[in-house]
Design a protein around this motif. Structure first.
Motif, PDB file in Angstrom:
ATOM      1  N   GLU A   1      51.995   5.786  69.941  1.00 24.54           N
ATOM      2  CA  GLU A   1      51.051   6.222  70.979  1.00 24.54           C
ATOM      3  C   GLU A   1      51.653   7.276  71.904  1.00 24.54           C
ATOM      4  N   ASP A   2      52.905   7.670  71.655  1.00 25.18           N
ATOM      5  CA  ASP A   2      53.612   8.499  72.637  1.00 25.18           C
ATOM      6  C   ASP A   2      53.896   9.908  72.124  1.00 25.18           C
ATOM      7  N   PHE A   3      54.861  10.557  72.724  1.00 26.01           N
ATOM      8  CA  PHE A   3      55.163  11.953  72.403  1.00 26.01           C
ATOM      9  C   PHE A   3      56.620  12.070  71.986  1.00 26.01           C
ATOM     10  N   LEU A   4      57.026  13.264  71.584  1.00 25.79           N
ATOM     11  CA  LEU A   4      58.405  13.490  71.160  1.00 25.79           C
ATOM     12  C   LEU A   4      58.954  14.696  71.919  1.00 25.79           C
ATOM     13  N   PRO A   5      60.094  14.541  72.571  1.00 29.39           N
ATOM     14  CA  PRO A   5      60.581  15.639  73.429  1.00 29.39           C
ATOM     15  C   PRO A   5      60.853  16.942  72.670  1.00 29.39           C
ATOM     16  N   VAL A   6      61.439  16.853  71.481  1.00 26.41           N
ATOM     17  CA  VAL A   6      61.746  18.089  70.741  1.00 26.41           C
ATOM     18  C   VAL A   6      60.443  18.780  70.315  1.00 26.41           C
ATOM     19  N   SER A   7      59.467  17.973  69.899  1.00 26.02           N
ATOM     20  CA  SER A   7      58.164  18.534  69.527  1.00 26.02           C
ATOM     21  C   SER A   7      57.482  19.156  70.732  1.00 26.02           C
ATOM     22  N   ALA A   8      57.503  18.424  71.858  1.00 28.23           N
ATOM     23  CA  ALA A   8      56.864  18.938  73.067  1.00 28.23           C
ATOM     24  C   ALA A   8      57.483  20.274  73.456  1.00 28.23           C
ATOM     25  N   ALA A   9      58.811  20.370  73.322  1.00 28.03           N
ATOM     26  CA  ALA A   9      59.490  21.633  73.641  1.00 28.03           C
ATOM     27  C   ALA A   9      58.973  22.751  72.735  1.00 28.03           C
ATOM     28  N   GLY A  10      58.799  22.432  71.448  1.00 24.85           N
ATOM     29  CA  GLY A  10      58.293  23.434  70.501  1.00 24.85           C
ATOM     30  C   GLY A  10      56.880  23.869  70.849  1.00 24.85           C
ATOM     31  N   ILE A  11      56.067  22.930  71.328  1.00 24.17           N
ATOM     32  CA  ILE A  11      54.687  23.233  71.705  1.00 24.17           C
ATOM     33  C   ILE A  11      54.681  24.104  72.977  1.00 24.17           C
ATOM     34  N   PHE A  12      55.495  23.731  73.947  1.00 25.81           N
ATOM     35  CA  PHE A  12      55.620  24.549  75.165  1.00 25.81           C
ATOM     36  C   PHE A  12      56.022  25.971  74.765  1.00 25.81           C
ATOM     37  N   GLN A  13      57.077  26.075  73.946  1.00 26.66           N
ATOM     38  CA  GLN A  13      57.612  27.395  73.583  1.00 26.66           C
ATOM     39  C   GLN A  13      56.554  28.234  72.895  1.00 26.66           C
ATOM     40  N   SER A  14      55.808  27.630  71.978  1.00 26.22           N
ATOM     41  CA  SER A  14      54.889  28.447  71.192  1.00 26.22           C
ATOM     42  C   SER A  14      53.791  28.989  72.086  1.00 26.22           C
ATOM     43  N   ASN A  15      53.457  28.246  73.161  1.00 29.96           N
ATOM     44  CA  ASN A  15      52.377  28.808  73.958  1.00 29.96           C
ATOM     45  C   ASN A  15      52.872  29.624  75.141  1.00 29.96           C
ATOM     46  N   LEU A  16      54.146  29.481  75.462  1.00 25.49           N
ATOM     47  CA  LEU A  16      54.692  30.325  76.543  1.00 25.49           C
ATOM     48  C   LEU A  16      55.293  31.607  75.987  1.00 25.49           C
ATOM     49  N   GLY A  17      55.512  31.637  74.693  1.00 17.83           N
ATOM     50  CA  GLY A  17      56.172  32.790  74.080  1.00 17.83           C
ATOM     51  C   GLY A  17      57.660  32.527  74.027  1.00 17.83           C
ATOM     52  N   ASP A  18      58.296  32.941  72.943  1.00 15.71           N
ATOM     53  CA  ASP A  18      59.722  32.637  72.758  1.00 15.71           C
ATOM     54  C   ASP A  18      60.593  33.321  73.796  1.00 15.71           C
ATOM     55  N   ASP A  19      60.053  34.409  74.394  1.00 17.34           N
ATOM     56  CA  ASP A  19      60.843  35.125  75.394  1.00 17.34           C
ATOM     57  C   ASP A  19      60.994  34.295  76.669  1.00 17.34           C
ATOM     58  N   ALA A  20      60.234  33.212  76.755  1.00 12.76           N
ATOM     59  CA  ALA A  20      60.267  32.419  77.990  1.00 12.76           C
ATOM     60  C   ALA A  20      61.444  31.453  78.023  1.00 12.76           C
ATOM     61  N   GLN A  21      62.270  31.458  76.970  1.00 13.39           N
ATOM     62  CA  GLN A  21      63.385  30.521  76.951  1.00 13.39           C
ATOM     63  C   GLN A  21      64.427  30.838  78.008  1.00 13.39           C
ATOM     64  N   SER A  22      64.732  29.861  78.834  1.00 15.56           N
ATOM     65  CA  SER A  22      65.741  30.068  79.873  1.00 15.56           C
ATOM     66  C   SER A  22      66.794  28.997  79.699  1.00 15.56           C
ATOM     67  N   HIS A  23      67.904  29.175  80.416  1.00 10.66           N
ATOM     68  CA  HIS A  23      68.925  28.133  80.360  1.00 10.66           C
ATOM     69  C   HIS A  23      69.076  27.528  81.724  1.00 10.66           C
ATOM     70  N   TYR A  24      68.889  26.241  81.807  1.00 10.69           N
ATOM     71  CA  TYR A  24      68.974  25.566  83.095  1.00 10.69           C
ATOM     72  C   TYR A  24      70.211  24.704  83.154  1.00 10.69           C
ATOM     73  N   ALA A  25      70.879  24.825  84.306  1.00 11.65           N
ATOM     74  CA  ALA A  25      72.091  24.033  84.490  1.00 11.65           C
ATOM     75  C   ALA A  25      71.710  22.585  84.791  1.00 11.65           C
ATOM     76  N   GLY A  26      70.485  22.384  85.242  1.00 13.03           N
ATOM     77  CA  GLY A  26      70.027  21.052  85.650  1.00 13.03           C
ATOM     78  C   GLY A  26      70.072  20.071  84.507  1.00 13.03           C
ATOM     79  N   HIS A  27      70.117  18.805  84.845  1.00 18.95           N
ATOM     80  CA  HIS A  27      70.146  17.811  83.804  1.00 18.95           C
ATOM     81  C   HIS A  27      68.982  16.853  84.013  1.00 18.95           C
ATOM     82  N   SER A  28      68.816  16.018  83.042  1.00 19.01           N
ATOM     83  CA  SER A  28      67.763  15.024  83.068  1.00 19.01           C
ATOM     84  C   SER A  28      67.847  14.219  84.366  1.00 19.01           C
ATOM     85  N   ASN A  29      66.729  13.992  85.019  1.00 18.39           N
ATOM     86  CA  ASN A  29      66.772  13.273  86.284  1.00 18.39           C
ATOM     87  C   ASN A  29      65.576  12.334  86.418  1.00 18.39           C
ATOM     88  N   ARG A  30      65.667  11.276  85.650  1.00 23.23           N
ATOM     89  CA  ARG A  30      64.591  10.310  85.627  1.00 23.23           C
ATOM     90  C   ARG A  30      64.340   9.699  87.010  1.00 23.23           C
TER      91      ARG A  30
END
Ligand code: OOG
Ligand code: NI
Length: 464
Positions: free
Chosen positions: A397-426
């Motif tokens: 019933e849930d989602f997958l982070p790697v897939s979600a990233a691929g979906i974000f990327q495809s609709n934002l355009g590959d040029d939108a890839q940035s590198h963030y120093a931040g880390h996961s912060n639940r």
């Protein structure tokens, strides 16, 4: 007000999901085309694949299939997220899971609001993937302050929606007319607005930092950015999309095609370029792309052990590819995935015996007929072998982070890839939300356990 007059949250969610679908179909006609294509393919599969048809009838999923969809939104502040949590709670939706998208260069973290009990999911499995912008990751302090001040000025809920949320909370529910008004008012939060709330120059600056930041900050509210129907054969829909005027992304996210689907496979079509106006140029037309279409195929939920194997094989295939999957390497990616996933057993019995997936157990007629006999089997495995109990895959019933990233990327355009120093912060996410997110694995384990208990009761056994 008596308790009886409240509409069940599950039915409010069902109504809301319908209303959302109608609104989105009007806003994005391609969504309507996609829905028709999915309905056609699903009917074809149900007509020709007796195993799938039987399985869906057996678990009851067949009844929810036509209703089944997920949406996605992105919000800008802790208050917006917390209030959304309260709004979704009126519809029986709880925040499940935590997804960190920063490793994929997207400055958000997310949860999925959804129903949590199998009987509620049966009425409406509607889910909303909800992301919170992480403004602290914007490295330009002026731009960060500007984004914060724009977000601080907006209210994404109508006054009536806020009043009805409070009413539901204090009275314990909504009666029929209040529920109807709630659906109408709640929908307003997710509507698309052609007019941005910033100047063209400000939009450019936000967009230059990250297109997603412009999408969240420059508009009145968190417009629904896609609504995803569930298909029974994603490869078939992917293949038929171009003939219906829809161009899919290059690769299907998630596991490769299998006999027994696991987790979730998804594909999307690119975001539409839409005309927008800016505050300093109300009559001239700029453009913004945010809204897109997606379809998904859902398979069995995996146990922690199964999920670890999935992650390991996915990472190995991606490492071997050495790049993000794209148009140019799609074929190689697909064959690498197929090759690596040979290590994942592709039949339900093996997955069950090896503890890789969750199942629901049902008593067969034969089990009921022989329940008084002294020599009947009493252990789960023996009951299954004797055909008294059957195991059906428990849908993911849930989602997958790697897939979600691929979906974000495809609709934002590959040029939108940035590198963030931040880390996961639940913790920060849960502080913003005002409550912890629910562990999805526990939910699957509970559902499986309840089904075992029901079998035991039906067979007059103490436990299974
Ligand atoms: C959400 C993207 C993730 C999915 O199905 O994994 C998603 C977004 O673009 O806001 O929807
Ligand atoms: Ni999605």
């Amino acid at each position: 007000m008596s308790l009886q007059s409240f509409v069940s949250p599950d039915l409010i969610r069902q109504r809301f999901s319908r209303a959302m679908s109608d609104m989105y179909r009007e806003e994005v006609p391609l969504y309507g085309a996609l829905m028709e294509l999915v309905a056609q393919v699903n009917a074809g599969v149900l007509g020709s694949d007796e195993r799938i048809a039987r399985q869906l009838r057996s678990t009851g999923e067949i009844q929810r299939l036509d209703l089944e969809r997920h949406g996605a939104i992105r919000v800008g502040t802790a208050t917006e997220l917390a209030t959304l949590g309260r709004l979704f709670a009126v519809m029986g939706m709880q925040p499940v899971g935590y997804y960190d998208l920063t490793p994929a260069g997207v400055p958000v973290h997310s949860t999925a609001f959804r129903a949590v009990h199998e009987s509620a999911l049966q009425v409406s499995p509607f889910r909303v993937f909800t992301s919170l912008l992480r403004l602290e990751l914007i490295d330009n302090p002026q731009l960060r302050d500007f984004a914060e001040s724009v977000l601080a000025r907006r209210t994404i809920f109508t006054p009536r929606a806020l009043a009805l949320i409070e009413q539901a909370e204090t009275q314990g529910g909504l009666d029929d007319s209040a529920a109807e008004e709630f659906v109408e008012q709640a929908l307003e939060t997710f509507r698309w607005h052609h007019s941005a709330t910033v100047t063209a120059g400000q939009y450019q600056q936000l967009s230059a930092q990250h297109r997603l930041i412009a999408d969240v900050v420059a508009f009145k509210g968190p417009h629904i950015n896609h609504l995803t129907p569930r298909t029974l054969d994603i490869d078939q829909v992917q293949e038929l999309m171009p003939a219906h005027g829809i161009t899919p992304k290059a690769v299907i996210e998630g596991p490769p095609r299998r006999e027994c689907p696991i987790l979730l496979r998804q594909t999307s079509f690119k975001a539409l370029e839409e005309a927008v106006s800016f505050t300093d140029q109300p009559d001239s037309r700029g453009s913004h792309s945010a809204r897109f279409g997606e379809i998904e195929q859902r398979g069995v939920a995996l146990t922690p052990k199964g999920r670890a194997l999935y992650d390991q094989l996915l990472n190995a295939a991606r490492d071997a590819l050495g790049d993000f999957p794209n148009e140019a390497n799609a074929q190689r990616y697909n064959s690498l995935m197929a090759e690596h996933f040979r290590a994942f057993p592709d039949n339900h019995q093996a997955m069950r015996e090896q503890g890789l997936a969750y199942f629901r157990y049902f008593v067969n007629d034969q089990g009921l007929a022989t329940r008084q006999q002294a020599d009947r089997p009493t252990s789960l495995e023996a009951l299954i072998r004797a055909g008294h109990v059957r195991a059906e895959p428990l849908v993911y019933e849930d989602f997958l982070p790697v897939s979600a990233a691929g979906i974000f990327q495809s609709n934002l355009g590959d040029d939108a890839q940035s590198h963030y120093a931040g880390h996961s912060n639940r913790q920060a996410f849960e502080r913003a939300l005002g409550r912890p997110t629910i562990d999805e694995l526990q939910l699957y384990a509970d559902t499986q356990q309840r089904s075992l208990q029901e079998c035991a009761t039906a067979l007059s056994l103490p436990a299974l």
